[in-house]
Design a protein around this motif. Structure first.
Motif, mmCIF file in Angstrom:
data_model
loop_
_atom_site.group_PDB
_atom_site.id
_atom_site.type_symbol
_atom_site.label_atom_id
_atom_site.label_comp_id
_atom_site.label_asym_id
_atom_site.label_seq_id
_atom_site.Cartn_x
_atom_site.Cartn_y
_atom_site.Cartn_z
ATOM 1 N N LYS A 232 25.035 -87.429 27.759
ATOM 2 C CA LYS A 232 23.865 -87.394 27.159
ATOM 3 C C LYS A 232 24.549 -86.325 26.028
ATOM 4 O O LYS A 232 23.076 -85.823 24.574
ATOM 5 C CB LYS A 232 23.609 -85.822 27.746
ATOM 6 N N TYR A 235 21.991 -87.970 23.301
ATOM 7 C CA TYR A 235 21.138 -87.904 23.089
ATOM 8 C C TYR A 235 20.603 -88.124 21.370
ATOM 9 O O TYR A 235 21.347 -86.384 20.961
ATOM 10 C CB TYR A 235 20.510 -86.468 23.675
ATOM 11 N N LEU A 239 15.659 -84.220 20.694
ATOM 12 C CA LEU A 239 15.470 -84.296 22.719
ATOM 13 C C LEU A 239 16.369 -83.548 23.380
ATOM 14 O O LEU A 239 15.858 -82.580 24.483
ATOM 15 C CB LEU A 239 16.623 -85.987 22.771
ATOM 16 N N LYS A 242 14.698 -80.331 23.811
ATOM 17 C CA LYS A 242 12.876 -80.414 24.688
ATOM 18 C C LYS A 242 13.839 -80.162 26.592
ATOM 19 O O LYS A 242 15.324 -80.230 26.715
ATOM 20 C CB LYS A 242 12.814 -82.054 24.661
ATOM 21 N N ASP A 244 12.516 -80.444 30.832
ATOM 22 C CA ASP A 244 12.814 -81.685 31.587
ATOM 23 C C ASP A 244 11.270 -81.593 32.123
ATOM 24 O O ASP A 244 10.367 -80.366 31.571
ATOM 25 C CB ASP A 244 12.495 -80.884 32.975
ATOM 26 N N THR A 246 8.312 -83.310 29.181
ATOM 27 C CA THR A 246 8.214 -82.573 28.314
ATOM 28 C C THR A 246 8.665 -83.916 27.948
ATOM 29 O O THR A 246 8.124 -84.000 26.722
ATOM 30 C CB THR A 246 8.467 -81.645 27.542
ATOM 31 N N TYR A 247 9.734 -84.940 28.399
ATOM 32 C CA TYR A 247 9.944 -86.387 27.496
ATOM 33 C C TYR A 247 8.437 -86.800 27.744
ATOM 34 O O TYR A 247 8.051 -87.282 28.025
ATOM 35 C CB TYR A 247 11.178 -86.296 28.302
ATOM 36 N N THR A 248 8.614 -88.010 26.188
ATOM 37 C CA THR A 248 7.575 -89.353 25.306
ATOM 38 C C THR A 248 8.122 -90.140 26.443
ATOM 39 O O THR A 248 9.828 -90.419 27.070
ATOM 40 C CB THR A 248 7.675 -89.023 24.178
ATOM 41 N N GLU A 251 11.302 -91.254 24.615
ATOM 42 C CA GLU A 251 12.679 -90.020 25.119
ATOM 43 C C GLU A 251 12.751 -89.881 26.156
ATOM 44 O O GLU A 251 14.274 -90.571 26.910
ATOM 45 C CB GLU A 251 12.381 -88.970 24.885
ATOM 46 N N MET A 252 12.116 -90.809 27.511
ATOM 47 C CA MET A 252 12.304 -90.719 28.809
ATOM 48 C C MET A 252 14.065 -92.260 29.132
ATOM 49 O O MET A 252 14.465 -91.701 30.351
ATOM 50 C CB MET A 252 11.040 -91.191 30.008
ATOM 51 N N VAL A 255 16.059 -91.176 28.731
ATOM 52 C CA VAL A 255 17.239 -89.563 29.592
ATOM 53 C C VAL A 255 18.020 -90.624 30.589
ATOM 54 O O VAL A 255 18.457 -90.553 30.988
ATOM 55 C CB VAL A 255 16.114 -88.614 29.809
#
Ligand code: FE2
Length: 443
Positions: A232, A235, A239, A242, A244, A246-248, A251-252, A255
């Motif tokens: 991480k 990141y 990001l 934010k 968990d 709520t990621y676009t 962004e996912m 992740v």
């Protein structure tokens, strides 16, 4: 063996004619010859002269030959003894012969050849006895030296073993310190995550203690727990803020890559192969619906399955700050609900059976107190994160203090003050001892 020594013989008779004729008889034998005319004189001579052979007449005034030869044993125990005796005295000499004091008795008048041959045999016997004695002494000395050497060797081996052991322990301690340092670096980048990793490692240690694993396997899983989210660090700042869920989509994607990135961070370290693998798979779901490789069931490394549970429990429990009883129950319920889906059901059962959450309960409404580092005590639990004056994160809220940790805090306080003091929960002595550390060193 040693070079043959020149023998010394002692002839004892009160009649000078006899000793003279014996001297003549033994002329051909390469030996020093002394004579004495009485037992008393012979004993004085023996005190000062080592001899191989004593030949004594039996009938002498003052001291008989048997008496002289018996006494001579005290002075020259190795000398061979021959008694010259008249036929009439044989009975009385038998006792002395049987006692071993006298090797031969020769009846007078003697036969020259027999006497010379007895003398030669006696001198050879003396040589053999002396050689044998020397051999025994050498063997004894060598055995003694060997025993001494063995003792020294054992001591050296013991000393070296203990040195190697303490070096090994020191190395192992340094190794763990390094891992914790990595974990702290992670905290500097992602504050919550840093505390989170340390709490996950502490939970994992509790689970592992019930499992009887090999030392290497145990250590790999604990290290992986400390470092599971190291990926991480990549990141972007946005990001990090934010939550968990709520990621676009883009962004996912980032992740879902953090386990692979975490793996690549440590894969190059010698001996970290298993650790790297556990990190890669710590988001795999038991039903195959996780990431990055969609592994399922027992195909997921055990360490990854365990971290998956401790990770989820901690995220759930700490999602709204320091957890109350309800949050802890919710976190435990989440594990049970998702058992067999996200989590390995066997491990969930073990986790629930350990009743980890119970250890947080008693802090729920506990009062807090602010202490100086010097006043901290073993077993106290931090009620707030500790930061130094320069802003360095030192320890997370919820950490239970060990004497090692207190020593370290005192050290840090000396060069980078923890000026606000340390906030801990008020506990009585029984409480401090009753609960094992939820969060502690890796050890
Ligand atoms: Fe993660």
């Amino acid at each position: 063996m040693s070079d043959p020594i020149k023998h010394t013989m002692l002839l004892v008779d009160d009649e000078p004619g006899i000793t003279r004729s014996l001297q003549r008889l033994f002329k051909s034998i390469d030996a020093n010859i002394f004579t004495a005319s009485s037992g008393q004189e012979a004993l004085i001579l023996l005190e000062n002269t080592p001899v191989s052979l004593i030949i004594s007449d039996q009938r002498m005034p003052g001291m008989t030959g048997v008496e002289l030869l018996a006494k001579s044993r005290q002075i020259r125990p190795d000398a061979i003894r021959i008694l010259l005796t008249g036929y009439a005295d044989i009975e009385s000499t038998m006792l002395a012969i049987n006692s071993g004091a006298i090797k031969y008795y020769i009846a007078k008048p003697w036969e020259d050849d027999l006497l010379v041959s007895r003398v030669m045999e006696s001198l050879e016997l003396f040589d053999m006895t002396t050689d044998n004695k020397k051999l025994n002494e050498i063997t004894h000395r060598q055995n003694e030296e060997l025993r001494k050497f063995n003792r020294t060797l054992e001591e050296r081996v013991e000393k070296q073993t203990s040195e190697i052991k303490s070096q090994h322990e020191e190395l192992s301690r340094s190794f763990m310190e390094t891992i914790k340092a990595f974990s702290t670096i992670l905290e500097i980048r992602l504050k919550d995550v840093g505390s989170h990793s340390q709490r996950v490692a502490a939970l994992i240690k509790k689970l592992l203690k019930t499992m009887n694993l090999e030392k290497k396997e145990y250590q790999d899983i604990v290290v992986a727990a400390f470092l599971h989210d190291i990926g991480k660090v990549s990141y972007p700042d946005a990001l990090l803020k934010k939550a968990d869920g709520t990621y676009t989509r883009s962004e996912m994607e980032i992740v879902t890559k953090h386990p692979i990135l975490g793996q690549s961070c440590v894969i190059g370290i010698n001996g970290f192969e298993e650790i790297a693998l556990i990190i890669r798979h710590h988001h795999e779901n038991f039903d195959g619906g996780g990431y990055p490789d969609f592994l399922r069931g027992k195909a997921i490394p055990p360490g990854a399955r365990l971290i998956r549970i401790a990770n989820a429990f901690d995220h759930h429990a700490f999602s709204k700050g320091y957890p109350d009883k309800k949050m802890l129950n919710d976190a435990a319920a989440h594990l049970v609900r998702e058992s067999g889906v996200l989590f390995d059901p066997e491990y969930v059962k073990q986790f629930i059976d350990l009743d980890i959450a119970r250890q947080y309960y008693h802090h729920e409404l506990a009062e807090t107190i602010v202490l100086k580092t010097a006043d901290l005590e073993n077993g106290m639990v931090l009620a707030e994160n500790i930061y130094s004056n320069s802003g360095m994160f030192v320890l997370p809220k919820g950490a239970r203090l060990s004497s090692d940790m207190i020593a370290r805090l005192i050290k840090i306080d000396k060069f980078d003050h923890i000026s606000r003091g340390i906030t801990v929960y008020k506990m009585n002595k029984t409480e401090k001892e009753a609960y094992e550390p939820v969060q502690n060193s890796i050890g």
